[in-house]
Design an enzyme around this catalytic site. Structure first.
Site, PDB file in Angstrom:
ATOM      1  CD  GLU A  60      -1.668  -2.456   1.416  1.00  0.00           C
ATOM      2  OE1 GLU A  60      -0.507  -2.686   1.833  1.00  0.00           O
ATOM      3  OE2 GLU A  60      -2.508  -3.364   1.222  1.00  0.00           O
ATOM      4  CG  HIS A 129     -11.346  -6.517   7.097  1.00  0.00           C
ATOM      5  ND1 HIS A 129     -10.384  -7.198   7.798  1.00  0.00           N
ATOM      6  CD2 HIS A 129     -11.056  -6.714   5.791  1.00  0.00           C
ATOM      7  CE1 HIS A 129      -9.559  -7.790   6.933  1.00  0.00           C
ATOM      8  NE2 HIS A 129      -9.940  -7.510   5.716  1.00  0.00           N
TER       9      HIS A 129
END
Ligand SMILES: Cc1ncc(C[n+]2csc(CCOP(=O)(O)OP(=O)(O)O)c2C)c(N)n1
Ligand SMILES: [Mg+2]
Lengths: 327, 358
Positions: A60, A129
């Site tokens: 990322e 999440h």
């Protein structure tokens, strides 16, 4: 006017951008062969090829940083980070580079970068999440934060974001992707400067955005059946905040409840409360109220996740309280 | 086509996919040990099959990642660990938890989110924790477990405990910065970490060749000056032998070691995956190397298993899973009033006095 889903609306926007501007490309994890982790980019690899639909390794920080570099180099990257939770691995690039280079260089370099990511809870994905961290990003000067909550905005915000010379982060609440409804065939770019009144009303202002807009509108209907006429404001852009729209509404209703899936402490909802106190203190007929997530990492079991998140009954209760306490 | 475009072309060939069983040193095993390994693998297989069923029935929700096809890795590797060692795993960790000795009924209750689950229901499928088993998750951030394993090993080294921390992660994690930072630090400080990479060729839909400039993952680890070797991850005995060798060296204080287990997941990445990125035929090729069926035939060939024994084994595993499901079904939901529990350690759990005034 055809019906579409939020997911398709974002895909249409991506397609339009890729067709219109050869500098635009999409990059991120599994955006190509897999079809996108939320199936948003499904089919784009076949249509535009691997040069413009780029699957990245799991990295990322690097692919977001590469987006910054490519923007500096004259491209118009759209970087997809699967979810805001994983964007924390790229926080350094976003906060230390994307948000600062324009300023540190004395205005020499702008970063025309768009970063899209999913946010929010509601699907029992547990604490790594399911968080809503867009309010954190809204803390940072140098980036613009938008949160499309409607099909029109899912369809229209991307192009406007791409035209912005500075970095824009787009937060798509993961429970919205399947939202279905009518969308005008000619729907296209929309402004990303203004909040929108999604339901006019006179008794109090319900201020929200993104994943909680639907729940807030639902609460407003319940309130209407009780004779309480709520105005619902969709912030749309979390930074910079459109305070003019918020203040106009509160000057009319004199009461406000802020609904935000982020936590209360040190948050966007706290910022709105502070600004209302600063700029509309004498307009208020009742203490401001907030309906936010409980101060706990989001738990897995449904009953606890539901209890942790803002829900229509809590919004209704907060609104009743605010309206009941007439000055 | 430009060179860059050629690099991101999909690799269609499956010929390179099947690893050669290249690990030397087959173990001579006892009948008892062989049957135990098989039993452990069967428990995982049946547990995962049951989870898939329960997911369709709506009993398990959220993200569910199955370990079917990869059982030999967790079972083989755990043979090298003792009770005092630690395990760090990923969101695909049910197999590791079972092989490590986390109670099957509490594991199943966790899948349901019941209060009796090993993480008290708060974590679910991706976040299995068990202090007794020294099982430190269940991490759903790819690469997130590696630095934690380094720290656990650091604590052992600083307290002169001859323990090993085994850290499982996927091929996808190898692309993350934390992989490189962790291997470097562990090697620099000679920390007792066993880095166990489960190379199942895919990170969601991204095949290894499309994510790595250097697909020889052991070569990366060797560049940090630690012993590293590829192992046939479909062969439980090869996994056991390699992990024992590596763990012995780590335990002797020689610093970290790295193993790359070449394996394959037979099922989708998660229950939401349409598997657009691989051919069914590739899956079929790998299924011929199913670690359970191949090991079963080996045991039969060696005269260590008969149809009768295998039947009894299967029945006992089925019973065990049934009992676990009953336990989960009978479990209770944590009261909503306790929503804010376990965000901070309660006062009675805090050391008193040591940090000044309370
Ligand atoms: C930092 C981060 N980025 C992205 C994801 C989404 N994601 C979950 S699993 C996965 C693939 C990981 O593949 P690998 O490490 O090979 O493990 P496997 O699933 O094959 O066991 C991805 C991209 C994530 N969980 N964390
Ligand atoms: Mg993998």
């Amino acid at each position: 006017m055809g019906t579409t889903t939020y997911r398709e609306a974002v895909r249409t926007a991506l397609t339009e951008a890729l067709v219109k501007d050869p500098r635009v490309f999409l990059m991120g994890e599994d955006v190509g062969k897999y079809g996108g982790s939320y199936a948003v980019s499904k089919g784009l690899l076949a249509e535009f090829g691997p040069e413009r639909i780029r699957d990245t390794p799991l990295s990322e920080s690097t692919f977001v940083g590469a987006g910054i570099g490519a923007a500096l180099g004259g491209m118009r990257p759209i970087v997809e980070v699967m979810t805001v939770n994983f964007s924390l691995l790229a926080l350094d690039q976003i906060v230390n580079n994307a948000a600062t280079i324009r300023h540190m260089s004395g205005g020499q370099f702008s970063i025309p970068l768009v970063i899209r990511m999913a946010t929010g809870a509601g699907r029992q994905l547990a604490a790594q999440h399911a968080h809503s961290l867009e309010g954190w990003y809204a803390h940072i000067p140098g980036i613009r934060i938008v949160a499309p909550a409607t099909l029109e905005d899912a369809r229209g915000m991307l192009w406007t974001a791409l035209e912005d010379p500075d970095p824009v982060l787009i937060f798509e609440h993961q429970t919205l992707y399947n939202m279905e409804g009518p969308l005008a065939d000619e729907a296209g770019a929309v402004d990303i400067d203004h909040a929108a009144i999604r339901r006019p009303g006179k008794d109090l202002s319900l201020i929200t955005y993104g994943g909680t807009l639907g729940k807030t509108l639902q609460a407003a209907e319940t309130l209407a059946s009780e004779g309480i006429d709520a105005e619902v404001i969709d912030l749309r852009t979390l930074r910079p905040l459109d305070m003019a729209t918020i203040l106009d509404s509160v000057k009319k209703t004199h009461r406000a409840v802020i609904v935000d899936e982020g936590w209360k402490s040190g948050s966007l909802s706290a910022e709105i409360v502070a600004r209302l106190v600063e700029h509309a203190f004498y307009e208020l007929d009742a203490p401001l109220a907030r309906v936010c997530s409980a101060e706990v990492p989001i738990p897995y079991p449904k009953h606890l996740e539901d209890a942790a998140l803002p829900q229509p009954p809590a919004i209704v209760a907060a609104a009743r309280e605010v309206v009941g306490r007439r000055g | 086509m430009t060179e860059a475009a050629a690099n991101v072309q999909p690799i269609a060939s499956t010929e390179t996919a099947v690893p050669k069983p290249d690990t030397p040193g087959r173990l001579e095993i006892s009948r008892e040990h062989g049957l135990r390994l098989l039993h452990e693998m069967l428990r995982i297989r049946r547990f995962e099959e049951k989870c898939a069923e329960l997911y369709s029935a709506g009993k398990i929700r959220g993200f569910l990642h199955l370990y079917i096809g990869e059982e030999a890795v967790a079972v083989g590797a755990m043979q090298a660990l003792g009770r005092e060692d630690a395990v760090v795993a990923t969101y695909r960790e049910h197999g590791h938890a079972l092989a490590r000795g986390v109670a099957v009924d509490r594991l199943m209750a966790e899948m349901y989110g019941k209060h009796q689950g090993c993480s008290r229901g708060r974590g679910g499928s991706m976040h299995v924790f068990d202090a007794q088993a020294r099982f430190y998750g269940g991490n759903a951030i790819v690469g997130g477990g590696l630095p934690i394993a380094v720290g656990l090993a650091l604590a052992d080294k600083m307290q002169q405990r001859p323990r090993v921390t085994a850290c499982f992660f996927g091929d996808g994690a190898v692309a993350e910065g934390e992989f490189h930072e962790s291997l470097n630090l562990a090697s620099l400080w000679k920390l007792p970490v066993l880095f166990l990479c489960e190379n199942n060729l895919y990170a969601m839909g991204t095949r290894l060749e499309r994510a790595q400039s250097q697909t020889d993952l052991a070569a990366k680890a060797r560049s940090y000056l630690m012993p590293a070797e590829p192992v046939d991850g479909m062969d439980v005995l090869a996994v056991e032998a390699a992990t024992k060798r590596a763990a012995d060296a780590v335990r002797r204080g020689e610093g970290p070691a790295f193993l790359e287990f070449r394996t394959y997941r037979f099922r989708a990445h998660s229950m939401f995956d349409a598997e657009l990125y691989r051919d069914k035929s590739e899956v079929e090729i790998w299924k011929q190397r199913d670690p359970i069926t191949t090991f079963t035939s080996q045991l039969k060939e060696r005269g260590m298993a008969t149809d009768g024994i295998l039947y009894a084994l299967n029945m006992s595993v089925a019973d065990e899973i049934d009992v676990a499901v009953q336990f989960a079904e009978a479990g209770t939901w944590e009261p909503v009033d306790d929503l804010l529990k376990d965000v901070y350690t309660p006062a009675e759990g805090r050391p008193s006095g040591s940090y000044g005034a309370a």
